[in-house]
Design a protein around this motif. Sequence first.
Motif, PDB file in Angstrom:
ATOM      1  N   ARG A 299       0.834  -1.218   0.000  1.00  0.00           N
ATOM      2  CA  ARG A 299       0.000   0.000   0.000  1.00  0.00           C
ATOM      3  C   ARG A 299       0.869   1.269   0.000  1.00  0.00           C
ATOM      4  O   ARG A 299       0.583   2.242   0.695  1.00  0.00           O
ATOM      5  CB  ARG A 299      -0.951   0.007   1.211  1.00  0.00           C
ATOM      6  N   ASN A 300       1.905   1.218  -0.808  1.00  0.00           N
ATOM      7  CA  ASN A 300       2.824   2.355  -0.922  1.00  0.00           C
ATOM      8  C   ASN A 300       2.465   3.132  -2.188  1.00  0.00           C
ATOM      9  O   ASN A 300       3.018   2.912  -3.269  1.00  0.00           O
ATOM     10  CB  ASN A 300       4.281   1.860  -0.985  1.00  0.00           C
ATOM     11  N   GLN A 301       1.458   4.033  -2.024  1.00  0.00           N
ATOM     12  CA  GLN A 301       0.959   4.737  -3.206  1.00  0.00           C
ATOM     13  C   GLN A 301       2.014   5.642  -3.840  1.00  0.00           C
ATOM     14  O   GLN A 301       2.039   5.812  -5.060  1.00  0.00           O
ATOM     15  CB  GLN A 301      -0.270   5.574  -2.845  1.00  0.00           C
ATOM     16  N   GLU A 302       2.905   6.244  -3.024  1.00  0.00           N
ATOM     17  CA  GLU A 302       3.903   7.169  -3.587  1.00  0.00           C
ATOM     18  C   GLU A 302       4.832   6.452  -4.553  1.00  0.00           C
ATOM     19  O   GLU A 302       5.016   6.893  -5.691  1.00  0.00           O
ATOM     20  CB  GLU A 302       4.728   7.815  -2.455  1.00  0.00           C
ATOM     21  N   ARG A 303       5.404   5.322  -4.114  1.00  0.00           N
ATOM     22  CA  ARG A 303       6.322   4.603  -4.999  1.00  0.00           C
ATOM     23  C   ARG A 303       5.564   3.941  -6.140  1.00  0.00           C
ATOM     24  O   ARG A 303       6.094   3.777  -7.239  1.00  0.00           O
ATOM     25  CB  ARG A 303       7.118   3.555  -4.207  1.00  0.00           C
ATOM     26  N   LEU A 304       4.317   3.545  -5.885  1.00  0.00           N
ATOM     27  CA  LEU A 304       3.513   2.948  -6.946  1.00  0.00           C
ATOM     28  C   LEU A 304       3.268   3.959  -8.062  1.00  0.00           C
ATOM     29  O   LEU A 304       3.378   3.632  -9.255  1.00  0.00           O
ATOM     30  CB  LEU A 304       2.187   2.453  -6.362  1.00  0.00           C
ATOM     31  N   ALA A 305       2.961   5.189  -7.682  1.00  0.00           N
ATOM     32  CA  ALA A 305       2.752   6.233  -8.686  1.00  0.00           C
ATOM     33  C   ALA A 305       4.024   6.475  -9.486  1.00  0.00           C
ATOM     34  O   ALA A 305       3.997   6.640 -10.714  1.00  0.00           O
ATOM     35  CB  ALA A 305       2.296   7.528  -8.009  1.00  0.00           C
ATOM     36  N   ASP A 306       5.152   6.465  -8.785  1.00  0.00           N
ATOM     37  CA  ASP A 306       6.427   6.679  -9.469  1.00  0.00           C
ATOM     38  C   ASP A 306       6.710   5.550 -10.456  1.00  0.00           C
ATOM     39  O   ASP A 306       7.196   5.787 -11.568  1.00  0.00           O
ATOM     40  CB  ASP A 306       7.542   6.773  -8.417  1.00  0.00           C
ATOM     41  N   CYS A 307       6.393   4.312 -10.081  1.00  0.00           N
ATOM     42  CA  CYS A 307       6.592   3.175 -10.987  1.00  0.00           C
ATOM     43  C   CYS A 307       5.694   3.285 -12.212  1.00  0.00           C
ATOM     44  O   CYS A 307       6.139   3.067 -13.343  1.00  0.00           O
ATOM     45  CB  CYS A 307       6.304   1.860 -10.256  1.00  0.00           C
ATOM     46  N   TYR A 308       4.414   3.588 -11.981  1.00  0.00           N
ATOM     47  CA  TYR A 308       3.497   3.746 -13.113  1.00  0.00           C
ATOM     48  C   TYR A 308       4.007   4.819 -14.081  1.00  0.00           C
ATOM     49  O   TYR A 308       3.963   4.656 -15.305  1.00  0.00           O
ATOM     50  CB  TYR A 308       2.103   4.135 -12.616  1.00  0.00           C
ATOM     51  N   TYR A 309       4.505   5.896 -13.516  1.00  0.00           N
ATOM     52  CA  TYR A 309       4.969   7.014 -14.348  1.00  0.00           C
ATOM     53  C   TYR A 309       6.199   6.600 -15.174  1.00  0.00           C
ATOM     54  O   TYR A 309       6.272   6.860 -16.373  1.00  0.00           O
ATOM     55  CB  TYR A 309       5.298   8.199 -13.448  1.00  0.00           C
ATOM     56  N   LYS A 310       7.146   5.926 -14.519  1.00  0.00           N
ATOM     57  CA  LYS A 310       8.348   5.509 -15.246  1.00  0.00           C
ATOM     58  C   LYS A 310       8.067   4.406 -16.247  1.00  0.00           C
ATOM     59  O   LYS A 310       8.745   4.300 -17.273  1.00  0.00           O
ATOM     60  CB  LYS A 310       9.421   5.066 -14.250  1.00  0.00           C
ATOM     61  N   LEU A 311       7.066   3.570 -15.958  1.00  0.00           N
ATOM     62  CA  LEU A 311       6.676   2.521 -16.895  1.00  0.00           C
ATOM     63  C   LEU A 311       5.755   3.034 -17.993  1.00  0.00           C
ATOM     64  O   LEU A 311       5.392   2.282 -18.896  1.00  0.00           O
ATOM     65  CB  LEU A 311       5.968   1.385 -16.142  1.00  0.00           C
ATOM     66  N   GLU A 312       5.344   4.312 -17.883  1.00  0.00           N
ATOM     67  CA  GLU A 312       4.401   4.926 -18.829  1.00  0.00           C
ATOM     68  C   GLU A 312       3.067   4.197 -18.825  1.00  0.00           C
ATOM     69  O   GLU A 312       2.375   4.122 -19.839  1.00  0.00           O
ATOM     70  CB  GLU A 312       5.003   4.965 -20.237  1.00  0.00           C
ATOM     71  N   ASP A 313       2.726   3.645 -17.662  1.00  0.00           N
ATOM     72  CA  ASP A 313       1.413   2.994 -17.503  1.00  0.00           C
ATOM     73  C   ASP A 313       0.438   4.051 -16.974  1.00  0.00           C
ATOM     74  O   ASP A 313       0.133   4.116 -15.776  1.00  0.00           O
ATOM     75  CB  ASP A 313       1.540   1.820 -16.525  1.00  0.00           C
ATOM     76  N   TYR A 314      -0.065   4.883 -17.886  1.00  0.00           N
ATOM     77  CA  TYR A 314      -0.905   6.003 -17.471  1.00  0.00           C
ATOM     78  C   TYR A 314      -2.320   5.559 -17.096  1.00  0.00           C
ATOM     79  O   TYR A 314      -2.991   6.250 -16.327  1.00  0.00           O
ATOM     80  CB  TYR A 314      -0.938   7.057 -18.567  1.00  0.00           C
ATOM     81  N   ASN A 315      -2.733   4.411 -17.603  1.00  0.00           N
ATOM     82  CA  ASN A 315      -4.035   3.879 -17.172  1.00  0.00           C
ATOM     83  C   ASN A 315      -3.974   3.480 -15.700  1.00  0.00           C
ATOM     84  O   ASN A 315      -4.896   3.761 -14.933  1.00  0.00           O
ATOM     85  CB  ASN A 315      -4.421   2.674 -18.036  1.00  0.00           C
ATOM     86  N   GLY A 316      -2.866   2.809 -15.337  1.00  0.00           N
ATOM     87  CA  GLY A 316      -2.697   2.451 -13.934  1.00  0.00           C
ATOM     88  C   GLY A 316      -2.595   3.682 -13.049  1.00  0.00           C
ATOM     89  O   GLY A 316      -3.136   3.717 -11.935  1.00  0.00           O
ATOM     90  N   LEU A 317      -1.898   4.709 -13.529  1.00  0.00           N
ATOM     91  CA  LEU A 317      -1.759   5.945 -12.765  1.00  0.00           C
ATOM     92  C   LEU A 317      -3.111   6.638 -12.617  1.00  0.00           C
ATOM     93  O   LEU A 317      -3.438   7.172 -11.534  1.00  0.00           O
ATOM     94  CB  LEU A 317      -0.757   6.863 -13.470  1.00  0.00           C
ATOM     95  N   GLU A 318      -3.919   6.606 -13.669  1.00  0.00           N
ATOM     96  CA  GLU A 318      -5.248   7.220 -13.602  1.00  0.00           C
ATOM     97  C   GLU A 318      -6.144   6.467 -12.624  1.00  0.00           C
ATOM     98  O   GLU A 318      -6.907   7.079 -11.858  1.00  0.00           O
ATOM     99  CB  GLU A 318      -5.868   7.230 -14.999  1.00  0.00           C
ATOM    100  N   GLN A 319      -6.037   5.117 -12.637  1.00  0.00           N
ATOM    101  CA  GLN A 319      -6.827   4.320 -11.700  1.00  0.00           C
ATOM    102  C   GLN A 319      -6.401   4.579 -10.264  1.00  0.00           C
ATOM    103  O   GLN A 319      -7.241   4.656  -9.351  1.00  0.00           O
ATOM    104  CB  GLN A 319      -6.671   2.833 -12.047  1.00  0.00           C
ATOM    105  N   LEU A 320      -5.073   4.750 -10.054  1.00  0.00           N
ATOM    106  CA  LEU A 320      -4.573   5.047  -8.720  1.00  0.00           C
ATOM    107  C   LEU A 320      -5.119   6.389  -8.230  1.00  0.00           C
ATOM    108  O   LEU A 320      -5.547   6.512  -7.067  1.00  0.00           O
ATOM    109  CB  LEU A 320      -3.043   5.072  -8.731  1.00  0.00           C
TER     110      LEU A 320
END
Length: 1136
Positions: A782-803
């Motif tokens: 449940r580490n939203q900060e690092r999860l957001a950073d991973c989504y951003y670096k992976l260019e997974d913008y759908n995952g970032l939008e869902q987060l």
Amino acid sequence: MFIYLSKKIAIPNNIHLKCLSWNKHQGFIACGGEDGLLRVLKLETQTDDNRLKGLAAPSNLSMNQTLEGHSGAVQVVTWNERNEKLTTSDQNGLIIVWMLYKGAWYEEMINNRNKSVVRSMSWNADGQKICIVYEDGAVIVGSELKGSQLAHVAWSPDSKILLFGMANGEVHIYDNQGNFIMKMNISCLAGATGAVSLAGIHWYAGAGGYSEPDSPCLAICFDNGRCQIMRYENDENPVFIDALMNVISIQWNHCGSVLAVAGSLRATNVDKEFNVVQFYTPFGEHLRTLKVSGKHLSGISWEGGGLRIALAVDSYIYFANIRPDYKWGYCCSTVVYAYTKPERQEYCVVYWDTKNNEKFVKYVKNLISITTSGDFCILASKADEKQPQYVLILCNSIGTPLDSKYIDIDPLFVTMTRTHVITASKEAFYLWQYRVAKKLTALEINQVTRTKKGDPICCITATDKTLIVGRESGIIQRYTLPNVALIHKYSSNSRAHYLSLNCDSSRLAIIDISGLLTLLDLEVHPPGSEGTGDQAAAGDPSKFERKDVWDLKWANDNPDLFAVMEKTRMYVFRNLDPEEPIQTSGYICNFEDLEIKSVLLDEIMKNPERPNKDNLFNFEIRSLRDSRALIEKVGIEDASQFIEDNPHPRLWHLLAEAALQKLDLKTAEEAFVRCKDYPGIQFVKRLGNLQSEPMKQAEVAAYFGRFEEAESMYLHMDRRDLAINLRIKLGDWFKVLQLLDTGSGYSDDALLAQANNGIGDYFADRQKWYLILAVPYYLKGRNQERLADCYYKLEDYNGLEQLAADLPENHKLLPEIGEMFATVGMCEQAVKAYLKSNQPKAAVDTCVHLNQWNKAVELARAHNMKEIKSLLSKYASHLLEENKTLEAVELYRKAHHFLDAAKLMFKIADKEAKKMSRPLRVKKLYVLAAQLVEDYHEQVKTSQQIKAKGKKSEATFALAGLLEEDATSSDNRIADSAWRGAEAYHFFLLAQRQLHAGYPENATRTALHLREYEDVIPAVEIYSLLALCSAANRSFGTCSKAFIKLESLESLSSEQRQLYEDLALQIFTKYPPKDSRMVETQRSSEGAEGKLPTCIVTGRPIQEYQFWMCSVCKHCALEQEITKYNCCPLCHSALV
């Protein structure tokens, strides 16, 4: 570089050798001599010890084959290395080509000319052609040189040119077809007397790269010792060398950095000659001299790697080992070395981290040297090839530049301390106090010290408080640092080549040019002092000498310890007593904690792109080995006494570790105190507080890094919590998660989350594809900060939008997510994130930044933000200042500020009209402006409808819209007469089209209508067109009125007015000013309710009650005329 004789092979039957050649690729050595002697030898090293690689490894003859076939003395041998061929020739002119088959050499081809003797043979660089020259001038490959006696031949690196050396010393240049080009200019013989002959020609082919971009590579040497080294065959500025010896042969090494000149030298005041080999750089600098016993030296040849050279002397083959001056250094567990690549001009500098086995590469032009100290290294290079300016670059252990200094002196010698870099040329030395992040507040002190001419500097060394400068005369000067004050001079019998100070600056090691090591005490002890006894016990440094020394390193923590390299042996000296030697050819990196780190640079340079840890060694000195043996075999008490007699922090630490293993806490604590290890003392104290012996053993196992053993002990004691804490301290989150999952009982959710986050961090820190593996662990943790950073670096913008959607309102992470979306241009998602975090201003700023002005205005209105108008105006002003008016119009249009856009558009149209641009272009601009006004009207009407919410009638809407327009519009003229400019140019164009189409009456009627638009179109244009149309329609009355108007215009010059008067006179003297048709009367007719509308198709007034009206511009046309069109002739909107 340093060179010494290492091996000698005798030829049976005492047969004297005539020639010698070493195959650079396969390692075969061919030697020819008297009585048809021809042998092929091969030296191979055989050892299982990694430390005995290279020159230190024992070498044996793996091949010693005698080749039968020659009857006379073999005088020339040459290798074709590409095709594994050997070509030989004897004194009878017999040429034999030998081939290798199943490990042995056999004849392949024989050629016997029987007319002359072969003087030289040379294969070209790719091994496809051979050139053979005979003494009588005959040449195989090329034309015959009549009347010339040949001695030598050489190919150019590109195989396009051949150099022929004549017996009289001339060098002729031919192309590869045998066509003469020119004679080479031999400048090195200027002032020479007597007959001279060529001793050798060698043109380095560049296979191993070049030491400098413009390095000379063609060497031509004569028997009197004169030599010139050229960059190409027509070089007008060659390098000159006078070796002052009788030269027999010359040869370049494998990379063209060293030229060997072999021959004999007459001893001073003795009527005897001795054999020598002189070594030079391509720029003529003398490196070393090698003396060789024997009567006659007949040939030399380099080994393929340039680490050995073979010499043919009488009936022996001597081998000499070369210790090259590599550009290298060692700092902070990193080996820094440089090498050249054939395809690049720059030096490739490699920073090899020996701990992590990682390397970092950078390329440096014109690199001169690498110097290291502590955690930093200095790269000295030439900054400008044309100007004498040099640069010192301070780098850390991964090659990142930290500071630099441009200097005007040639940095031939560079040394550095923890605070200063000292560089010296032959005439002066320069002191630079460099700055790094740890001491940025230090003042920068630079000082240049000039020295007396006539005694050049030959070497320097320094510590934090002392600078030593060596002179070619043998004088050694001692300066204090940092104030650079000369405090003492010492004299030596020979020129120093290398200087090194011990750690407390009390003793200086001097290696001279011949490899002789001597010591010099800098701290003089008065008679009767305590130091006298110590010095007597340690031996007399002034009488200490060691020969054939090529490397030396003082211990960093003991002034009496140093290690030297003598040939292929390493000696460690304590108080001038040597320990037993270690067989190695490594260069010494570091000497600290009774341990020597050495690197086999020779092996690394064979494949410098992939350094191997097998070429790095640690040697323990005798006291460390003895202490370890005493502890293991005798016991702690006896070992403690030995260490007491030979104290060193490393030995006390070794004793403390042994005591800990046996849980002898008292001895361990005393040993830690002696080596000043405070963490060790604390650890012993903590062990003393534990009651359980197994617990103590587990802690000791963890202290010594035996973590698996410690963990199993903790689990055996049912202390899973301690095992988990151990793994947490180590950062081994995989093991922590495994212990948490496999253990029974309650598991802490916070610890589980921490473990999952730790594993996620492990993958995330490695970037690239590991980020995908980090995502599930961050989800579990449940580490939203690092999860957001991973989504951003992976260019997974759908995952970032869902987060962002899953996060609660006003979460602290939402603004960061909004910024992530904004950086990739995803405006809608960024706005959602900002609005969810209750930051409408940030959302508006993002829209402005991404040029989404309509969205920005909408948000600003929805949240009652007033600054959007000023921001919009500011941006528009910026565009207008840069003459980007159309971009400003587009900006206002996107932001739904249609009236502001229309004002700018009208300005553009008016400007184009004044410039007399094409009428059609001007009409289009006025139409665009008018359409923007219509969009403004529609916007006002829509806003009133939204406000009314269905409670008012259409009339009320319209009235409210008009009232709002009057209240908000600052320029009613634009809003009321938006289409006037478009109308004017529409009828202006229509009249001309009608006239050209042959309808002069319609054209006249339309031109009469143009009189209403004198405020838009210049009057001279309107009445000129009217006069033309009416004259064509034979309505000379109207034409006359038009001329009267033209002649009365004040805007015309007197010349223009006179032209109109002359034209009118010509027309109306021929035609009376009367209208044949009543055009104007018909045009001026009015309806019952006022002025009639004008048809935009024909230009005639509409008198019918039914007509067509455009839904956009509200202009009318006759129904029978508009059916011919698909769009409105004025505004060009589609017909409905």
